[in-house]
Scaffold this motif. Structure first.
Motif, PDB file in Angstrom:
ATOM      1  N   ALA A   1       2.783  -5.312  -0.532  1.00 59.76           N
ATOM      2  CA  ALA A   1       2.228  -5.933   0.671  1.00 59.76           C
ATOM      3  C   ALA A   1       0.805  -5.444   0.912  1.00 59.76           C
ATOM      4  O   ALA A   1       0.443  -4.312   0.590  1.00 59.76           O
ATOM      5  N   SER A   2      -0.006  -6.311   1.491  1.00 55.86           N
ATOM      6  CA  SER A   2      -1.379  -5.967   1.823  1.00 55.86           C
ATOM      7  C   SER A   2      -1.393  -4.775   2.766  1.00 55.86           C
ATOM      8  O   SER A   2      -0.677  -4.756   3.766  1.00 55.86           O
ATOM      9  N   GLY A   3      -2.207  -3.778   2.456  1.00 53.56           N
ATOM     10  CA  GLY A   3      -2.316  -2.607   3.310  1.00 53.56           C
ATOM     11  C   GLY A   3      -1.321  -1.514   3.034  1.00 53.56           C
ATOM     12  O   GLY A   3      -1.394  -0.448   3.638  1.00 53.56           O
ATOM     13  N   CYS A   4      -0.363  -1.754   2.114  1.00 54.56           N
ATOM     14  CA  CYS A   4       0.622  -0.726   1.787  1.00 54.56           C
ATOM     15  C   CYS A   4       0.004   0.305   0.857  1.00 54.56           C
ATOM     16  O   CYS A   4      -0.408  -0.019  -0.268  1.00 54.56           O
ATOM     17  N   LEU A   5      -0.027   1.536   1.312  1.00 55.18           N
ATOM     18  CA  LEU A   5      -0.672   2.601   0.542  1.00 55.18           C
ATOM     19  C   LEU A   5       0.305   3.663   0.050  1.00 55.18           C
ATOM     20  O   LEU A   5      -0.088   4.647  -0.559  1.00 55.18           O
ATOM     21  N   LEU A   6       1.603   3.471   0.289  1.00 57.88           N
ATOM     22  CA  LEU A   6       2.578   4.446  -0.202  1.00 57.88           C
ATOM     23  C   LEU A   6       2.589   4.432  -1.728  1.00 57.88           C
ATOM     24  O   LEU A   6       2.382   3.390  -2.359  1.00 57.88           O
ATOM     25  N   PRO A   7       2.833   5.591  -2.340  1.00 52.36           N
ATOM     26  CA  PRO A   7       2.917   5.651  -3.806  1.00 52.36           C
ATOM     27  C   PRO A   7       3.987   4.686  -4.329  1.00 52.36           C
ATOM     28  O   PRO A   7       5.017   4.478  -3.696  1.00 52.36           O
ATOM     29  N   LYS A   8       3.717   4.124  -5.483  1.00 50.68           N
ATOM     30  CA  LYS A   8       4.636   3.167  -6.101  1.00 50.68           C
ATOM     31  C   LYS A   8       5.299   3.785  -7.325  1.00 50.68           C
ATOM     32  O   LYS A   8       4.762   4.708  -7.929  1.00 50.68           O
TER      33      LYS A   8
ATOM     34  N   THR B   1      10.067   9.865  -1.775  1.00 46.86           N
ATOM     35  CA  THR B   1       9.083  10.499  -2.651  1.00 46.86           C
ATOM     36  C   THR B   1       8.627  11.821  -2.047  1.00 46.86           C
ATOM     37  O   THR B   1       8.766  12.046  -0.841  1.00 46.86           O
ATOM     38  N   MET B   2       8.110  12.690  -2.911  1.00 46.33           N
ATOM     39  CA  MET B   2       7.431  13.900  -2.466  1.00 46.33           C
ATOM     40  C   MET B   2       6.011  13.913  -3.024  1.00 46.33           C
ATOM     41  O   MET B   2       5.375  14.964  -3.128  1.00 46.33           O
ATOM     42  N   THR B   3       5.523  12.742  -3.368  1.00 42.31           N
ATOM     43  CA  THR B   3       4.165  12.587  -3.894  1.00 42.31           C
ATOM     44  C   THR B   3       3.261  12.008  -2.820  1.00 42.31           C
ATOM     45  O   THR B   3       3.571  10.947  -2.247  1.00 42.31           O
TER      46      THR B   3
ATOM     47  N   CYS C   1       4.312  -1.241   4.678  1.00 49.88           N
ATOM     48  CA  CYS C   1       5.047  -1.383   3.416  1.00 49.88           C
ATOM     49  C   CYS C   1       6.425  -2.015   3.597  1.00 49.88           C
ATOM     50  O   CYS C   1       7.211  -2.067   2.651  1.00 49.88           O
ATOM     51  N   PHE C   2       6.711  -2.478   4.798  1.00 53.22           N
ATOM     52  CA  PHE C   2       7.979  -3.148   5.070  1.00 53.22           C
ATOM     53  C   PHE C   2       7.714  -4.517   5.674  1.00 53.22           C
ATOM     54  O   PHE C   2       6.848  -4.664   6.549  1.00 53.22           O
TER      55      PHE C   2
END
Length: 298
Positions: A290-297, A135-137, A279-280
């Motif tokens: 996953a709990s705590g994953c903040l990467l854009p979806k 991503t680039m977001t 996120c992994f």
């Protein structure tokens, strides 16, 4: 962005395939590679904090892409039998820059990477099986899953993966930006953090701003930013303001919480990576829920 090399050689020193972020350009540091993600080379003496490296940082575990730099990385909880991961920039993705708001997951890929040893010599060609995430977001990352494990890389080539830190870095930290494409290491320090870094259509959050000694160039896009004391990766190099323009491609601007815009000609930036480990899950499998994953979806 530090333009991905290739065609970027002429026009976009940092784009990865046509027009954008930092990628390397063939030849010395004159490459046009500075689209939105470049980092200049060390033109000025590194600050004292950046030169007092506690741990030797070299090229082992870094990789050269066709137009960018990158590194074989492991997460704090990865095990040796897990498929290895390669980290680079979103703008270095071989299929072109992700659009603003776009997130790519599980895309087929057979991209190859030249694996470097400590002295910068290429010891192997690694191959991707897929793009795990790109991503680039909010950030500017591509994470490839390879067809081999960490154990296989170590057994065959004696190379260890770099470990991603899972905590936010601190201003003043001495760092090394290690370019596998150029086989060059830049030394400086984290000058501070940018609330929003805007370049063309893309906006990144909480970006790392380097002190001026890290004067990266096209082709350095995707280079790991390594904490000189711990040896862990804290960010991925991605762009720089080349000519003093404001918020345009190759000329990112800083935007604070109140909306004030600041332009720093000649200053370069990176995107933090501490958010990635959450996120992994087991087996280095992406889990955006996953709990705590903040990467854009997607």
């Amino acid at each position: 962005m530090r333009k991905p090399l290739g065609a970027a050689l002429l026009a976009l020193a940092i784009a990865g395939a046509g027009a954008v972020p930092a990628a390397a350009a063939p030849g010395p540091a004159t490459a046009a590679g500075t689209a939105t993600h470049r980092t200049s080379a060390a033109s000025a003496a590194s600050p004292a904090s950046a030169t007092a490296s506690i741990q030797a940082v070299d090229f082992a575990g870094t990789v050269a892409l066709s137009n960018c730099s990158g590194s074989v990385v492991r997460l704090p909880k990865s095990v040796d039998s897990d498929p290895a991961l390669v980290l680079s920039n979103g703008h270095c993705l071989e299929t072109g820059f992700p659009k603003a708001g776009q997130v790519i997951v599980g895309q087929s890929s057979s991209r190859t990477f030249g694996l470097l040893n400590s002295s910068g010599s290429t010891v192997a060609t690694l191959r991707a099986g897929k793009v795990a995430y790109s991503t680039m977001t909010d950030t500017d990352i591509t994470i490839y899953q390879l067809t081999v494990s960490y154990a296989q890389i170590r057994s065959s080539y004696g190379i260890e993966a770099l470990t991603l830190a899972d905590t936010h870095p601190v201003a003043g930290t001495a760092i090394k930006v290690v370019s596998g494409y150029w086989k060059r290491i830049y030394s400086c320090a984290i000058d501070g953090f940018v609330y929003r870094l805007k370049e063309g259509d893309w906006t990144w959050k909480d970006s790392v701003r380097y002190t001026s000694a890290c004067d990266t160039i096209g082709g350095t896009s995707g280079s790991p930013v390594v904490d000189s004391a711990t040896g862990k990766v804290v960010a991925v190099n991605n762009t720089g303001n080349e000519s003093g323009g404001s918020c345009t491609v190759n000329n990112p601007c800083e935007v604070d919480e109140s909306g004030k815009v600041t332009v720093r000609k000649g200053i370069n930036y990176a995107e933090q990576t501490y958010q990635i480990p959450a996120c992994f899950g087991a087996g280095n499998q992406l889990d955006l829920s996953a709990s705590g994953c903040l990467l854009p979806k997607p």
